[in-house]
Design a protein around this motif. Structure first.
Motif, PDB file in Angstrom:
ATOM      1  N   TYR A  32       0.799  -1.222   0.000  1.00 12.78           N
ATOM      2  CA  TYR A  32       0.000   0.000   0.000  1.00 12.78           C
ATOM      3  C   TYR A  32       0.831   1.271   0.000  1.00 12.78           C
ATOM      4  O   TYR A  32       0.371   2.319  -0.427  1.00 12.78           O
ATOM      5  N   TYR A  33       2.063   1.215   0.509  1.00 14.42           N
ATOM      6  CA  TYR A  33       2.863   2.431   0.636  1.00 14.42           C
ATOM      7  C   TYR A  33       4.149   2.375  -0.173  1.00 14.42           C
ATOM      8  O   TYR A  33       4.932   3.290  -0.109  1.00 14.42           O
ATOM      9  N   TRP A 105      -2.076  -3.226  12.863  1.00 14.19           N
ATOM     10  CA  TRP A 105      -3.163  -2.760  11.997  1.00 14.19           C
ATOM     11  C   TRP A 105      -4.498  -3.208  12.576  1.00 14.19           C
ATOM     12  O   TRP A 105      -4.616  -4.270  13.181  1.00 14.19           O
ATOM     13  N   GLY A 106      -5.523  -2.396  12.359  1.00 14.71           N
ATOM     14  CA  GLY A 106      -6.876  -2.762  12.780  1.00 14.71           C
ATOM     15  C   GLY A 106      -7.141  -2.571  14.261  1.00 14.71           C
ATOM     16  O   GLY A 106      -8.150  -3.049  14.777  1.00 14.71           O
ATOM     17  N   VAL A 134      -5.178   7.595  -1.624  1.00 17.59           N
ATOM     18  CA  VAL A 134      -5.111   6.232  -1.119  1.00 17.59           C
ATOM     19  C   VAL A 134      -5.470   5.290  -2.262  1.00 17.59           C
ATOM     20  O   VAL A 134      -6.321   5.609  -3.096  1.00 17.59           O
ATOM     21  N   LYS A 135      -4.806   4.156  -2.296  1.00 17.11           N
ATOM     22  CA  LYS A 135      -5.160   3.151  -3.301  1.00 17.11           C
ATOM     23  C   LYS A 135      -6.589   2.693  -3.042  1.00 17.11           C
ATOM     24  O   LYS A 135      -6.965   2.409  -1.906  1.00 17.11           O
ATOM     25  N   GLN A 140      -9.069  -0.970   4.310  1.00 22.01           N
ATOM     26  CA  GLN A 140      -8.855  -0.718   5.735  1.00 22.01           C
ATOM     27  C   GLN A 140      -8.444   0.735   5.973  1.00 22.01           C
ATOM     28  O   GLN A 140      -8.945   1.392   6.884  1.00 22.01           O
ATOM     29  N   ALA A 141      -7.561   1.252   5.140  1.00 21.87           N
ATOM     30  CA  ALA A 141      -7.131   2.647   5.275  1.00 21.87           C
ATOM     31  C   ALA A 141      -8.277   3.599   4.960  1.00 21.87           C
ATOM     32  O   ALA A 141      -8.479   4.590   5.670  1.00 21.87           O
ATOM     33  N   ILE A 142      -9.041   3.308   3.919  1.00 20.13           N
ATOM     34  CA  ILE A 142     -10.172   4.169   3.557  1.00 20.13           C
ATOM     35  C   ILE A 142     -11.151   4.260   4.723  1.00 20.13           C
ATOM     36  O   ILE A 142     -11.622   5.347   5.078  1.00 20.13           O
TER      37      ILE A 142
END
Length: 173
Positions: A32-33, A105-106, A134-135, A140-142
């Motif tokens: 993702y990054y 994460w999460g 953001v991709k 999860q990030a969105i």
């Protein structure tokens, strides 16, 4: 610099380069990054930022006194504002971030670190509008960004989404 909840955001130092190299070689993080960076590439990219020779302000995120991720903020350059279709005279800031320890994460840490930075940008710098991209596959990030008050404003050409946080939008809620 910023301490809120159990998260601290501080200016990045040279001693953080090994953390960055480790995180930027973790398959989950770079999905993702990305891209993957060697220690030498990390030094070349982030060295000018910590020396204040670049417009990006690089920061390390600590959780319970352990370095766990990276967050940066910057005034969005005019060329990028044109791509995003924003007025050139407004001070609009951008942020980018990741938690480098995927086992965290999460757990709500991303929401806390972004919320703390948004408060800082508003109360200390006077910024009302913050954007990020953001991709579109990083669900999860969105979700995290939406919890922080960001909304999708535009699809970008590279399968990314432009998201915006605006103080006045937040006050309407």
């Amino acid at each position: 610099m910023i301490h809120k909840y159990d998260v601290t955001i501080r200016i990045m130092r040279e001693s953080d380069f090994p953390y960055m190299a480790k995180w930027l070689n973790d398959d989950l993080v770079i999905e993702y990054y990305g891209p993957r960076l060697t220690l030498e590439q990390v030094i070349a990219k982030y060295g000018p930022r910590i020396s204040d020779e670049h417009y990006v302000m690089p920061c390390i995120v600590e959780y319970k006194e352990e370095s766990i991720g990276y967050i940066q903020y910057y005034k969005v350059p005019k060329e990028q504002l044109k791509i995003y279709c924003y007025p050139l005279k407004e001070p609009i800031y951008g942020i980018d971030q990741f938690i480098g320890k995927s086992d965290l994460w999460g757990k709500g840490i991303g929401t806390r670190m972004i919320s703390a930075l948004l408060e800082y940008l508003y109360f200390r710098i006077g910024i009302n509008t913050v954007v990020l991209d953001v991709k579109s596959t990083n669900l999860q990030a969105i979700k995290c960004y939406q919890k922080c008050g960001f909304r999708v404003v535009k699809e970008l050409e590279d399968t990314s989404l432009l998201m915006e946080w605006e103080l006045f939008q937040e006050l309407k809620k």
